[in-house]
Motif scaffolding. Structure first.
Motif, PDB file in Angstrom:
ATOM      1  N   THR A 255       0.831  -1.202   0.000  1.00 19.61           N
ATOM      2  CA  THR A 255       0.000   0.000   0.000  1.00 19.61           C
ATOM      3  C   THR A 255       0.868   1.256   0.000  1.00 19.61           C
ATOM      4  O   THR A 255       0.628   2.199  -0.771  1.00 19.61           O
ATOM      5  N   GLN A 256       1.903   1.260   0.830  1.00 21.99           N
ATOM      6  CA  GLN A 256       2.801   2.410   0.893  1.00 21.99           C
ATOM      7  C   GLN A 256       3.501   2.646  -0.447  1.00 21.99           C
ATOM      8  O   GLN A 256       3.598   3.785  -0.916  1.00 21.99           O
ATOM      9  N   ALA A 262       1.848   6.728  -6.842  1.00 25.20           N
ATOM     10  CA  ALA A 262       0.759   7.626  -7.256  1.00 25.20           C
ATOM     11  C   ALA A 262       1.139   9.072  -7.006  1.00 25.20           C
ATOM     12  O   ALA A 262       0.852   9.959  -7.827  1.00 25.20           O
ATOM     13  N   ALA A 263       1.799   9.341  -5.878  1.00 27.40           N
ATOM     14  CA  ALA A 263       2.203  10.710  -5.553  1.00 27.40           C
ATOM     15  C   ALA A 263       3.251  11.210  -6.541  1.00 27.40           C
ATOM     16  O   ALA A 263       3.208  12.382  -6.965  1.00 27.40           O
ATOM     17  N   LEU A 265       3.651  10.201  -9.608  1.00 29.34           N
ATOM     18  CA  LEU A 265       2.992  10.389 -10.894  1.00 29.34           C
ATOM     19  C   LEU A 265       2.212  11.703 -10.932  1.00 29.34           C
ATOM     20  O   LEU A 265       2.248  12.455 -11.910  1.00 29.34           O
ATOM     21  N   GLN A 266       1.538  11.999  -9.819  1.00 31.41           N
ATOM     22  CA  GLN A 266       0.758  13.233  -9.724  1.00 31.41           C
ATOM     23  C   GLN A 266       1.680  14.455  -9.766  1.00 31.41           C
ATOM     24  O   GLN A 266       1.368  15.465 -10.397  1.00 31.41           O
ATOM     25  N   ALA A 267       2.839  14.334  -9.096  1.00 27.21           N
ATOM     26  CA  ALA A 267       3.785  15.451  -9.064  1.00 27.21           C
ATOM     27  C   ALA A 267       4.386  15.722 -10.436  1.00 27.21           C
ATOM     28  O   ALA A 267       4.740  16.856 -10.755  1.00 27.21           O
ATOM     29  N   ALA A 268       4.493  14.658 -11.252  1.00 30.23           N
ATOM     30  CA  ALA A 268       5.091  14.793 -12.571  1.00 30.23           C
ATOM     31  C   ALA A 268       4.125  15.387 -13.597  1.00 30.23           C
ATOM     32  O   ALA A 268       4.547  15.842 -14.661  1.00 30.23           O
ATOM     33  N   GLU A 269       2.837  15.361 -13.290  1.00 26.16           N
ATOM     34  CA  GLU A 269       1.826  15.855 -14.236  1.00 26.16           C
ATOM     35  C   GLU A 269       1.708  17.379 -14.215  1.00 26.16           C
ATOM     36  O   GLU A 269       2.040  18.017 -13.236  1.00 26.16           O
TER      37      GLU A 269
END
Length: 269
Positions: A255-256, A262-263, A265-269
């Motif tokens: 989970t970690q 996910a974090a 990936l979000q930061a790269a967008e």
């Protein structure tokens, strides 16, 4: 690049019993246990479906209707890319049944291999090709696993040059390579009848494997001679692939890792 590889995901119940994680989560199958917000199996299917190296995806499970209950998989089922196959009573028969009529080569993994990625799949397939393998097993180095998460794995196979963890990912070039699966037909009976595994792998090979005598590559060269085919180890760079979900601890670890991905990936967008 060649023909697409067929993927086989083993999602059946072990010995027909409900897994403790499944009982705790209130689901019928371990593959339905949620990790980072969605069932284990969905993570694995997502990685396979996102790979441009994978064609048909087969899932071996006792009750194929279970898959139809997952909204995330309905599109793949409708298009025919995901094919449910009824699991059999033991691992080998499940593999053989699921491989019936499949196009080779065949990549086999498990429904709890939730940290699998398209890049790891590509690395595995490239490694198989580079070694001209008939069959292959994915490993990753101890330092890679610990870099992914300090509690990712606690047991490693020790060899003279390094220590490794298995990644629950296997590859077979053609139907002839399925002969290696027959070695494990008795499954857990190896525990009750250790002479069976000695007969399959050879006493010297098992002693060397158990005590880490020689390199990983040399060990698989001996296995290859024993089985009269080239069986190769493929070393994956992402140590997270060795972290399969077997208990509450590894569920938390996975989970970690997924949340960190996910974090990023979000930061790269």
């Amino acid at each position: 690049m060649g023909a697409l590889t067929t993927a086989l995901v083993l999602a059946g119940k072990r010995d027909g019993a409900t897994d403790p994680l499944a009982l705790e989560a209130g689901v019928t199958h371990k593959c339905l246990v949620p990790v980072a917000g969605q069932p284990m199996l969905v993570h694995v299917i997502d990685a396979l479906a996102a790979s441009d190296r994978i064609g048909e995806i087969r899932v071996a499970i006792e009750e194929p209707a279970v898959l139809e209950g997952l909204a995330q998989l309905r599109g793949l089922i409708t298009t025919g890319r995901l094919v449910p196959v009824a699991a059999r009573l033991n691992l080998v028969d499940s593999v053989l049944a699921a491989a019936e009529g499949a196009a080779f080569p065949l990549l086999i993994t498990t429904a709890d291999n939730v940290l699998l990625t398209p890049s790891a799949i590509a690395e595995m397939l490239d490694g198989c090709m580079a070694q001209c393998a008939d069959a292959a097993v994915a490993f990753t180095r101890r330092e890679s696993v610990l870099a992914a998460h300090s509690e990712g794995q606690r047991k490693f196979y020790r060899f003279s040059e390094d220590s490794y963890s298995n990644c629950n990912t296997y590859w077979m070039k053609d139907r002839a390579a399925l002969a290696t699966a027959e070695t494990f037909r008795t499954g857990g009976q190896f525990v009750k009848h250790p002479l069976r595994i000695v007969g399959a792998f050879g006493l010297t090979n098992l002693i060397r494997f158990r005590f880490g005598l020689g390199t990983l590559a040399a060990t698989f060269e001996r296995f290859s001679r024993r089985f009269h085919m080239t069986i190769a180890p493929v070393i994956l760079s992402d140590g997270a692939i060795a972290i399969d979900v077997d208990n509450a601890r590894t569920r938390g670890v996975a989970t970690q890792v997924l949340e960190q991905r996910a974090a990023l990936l979000q930061a790269a967008e």
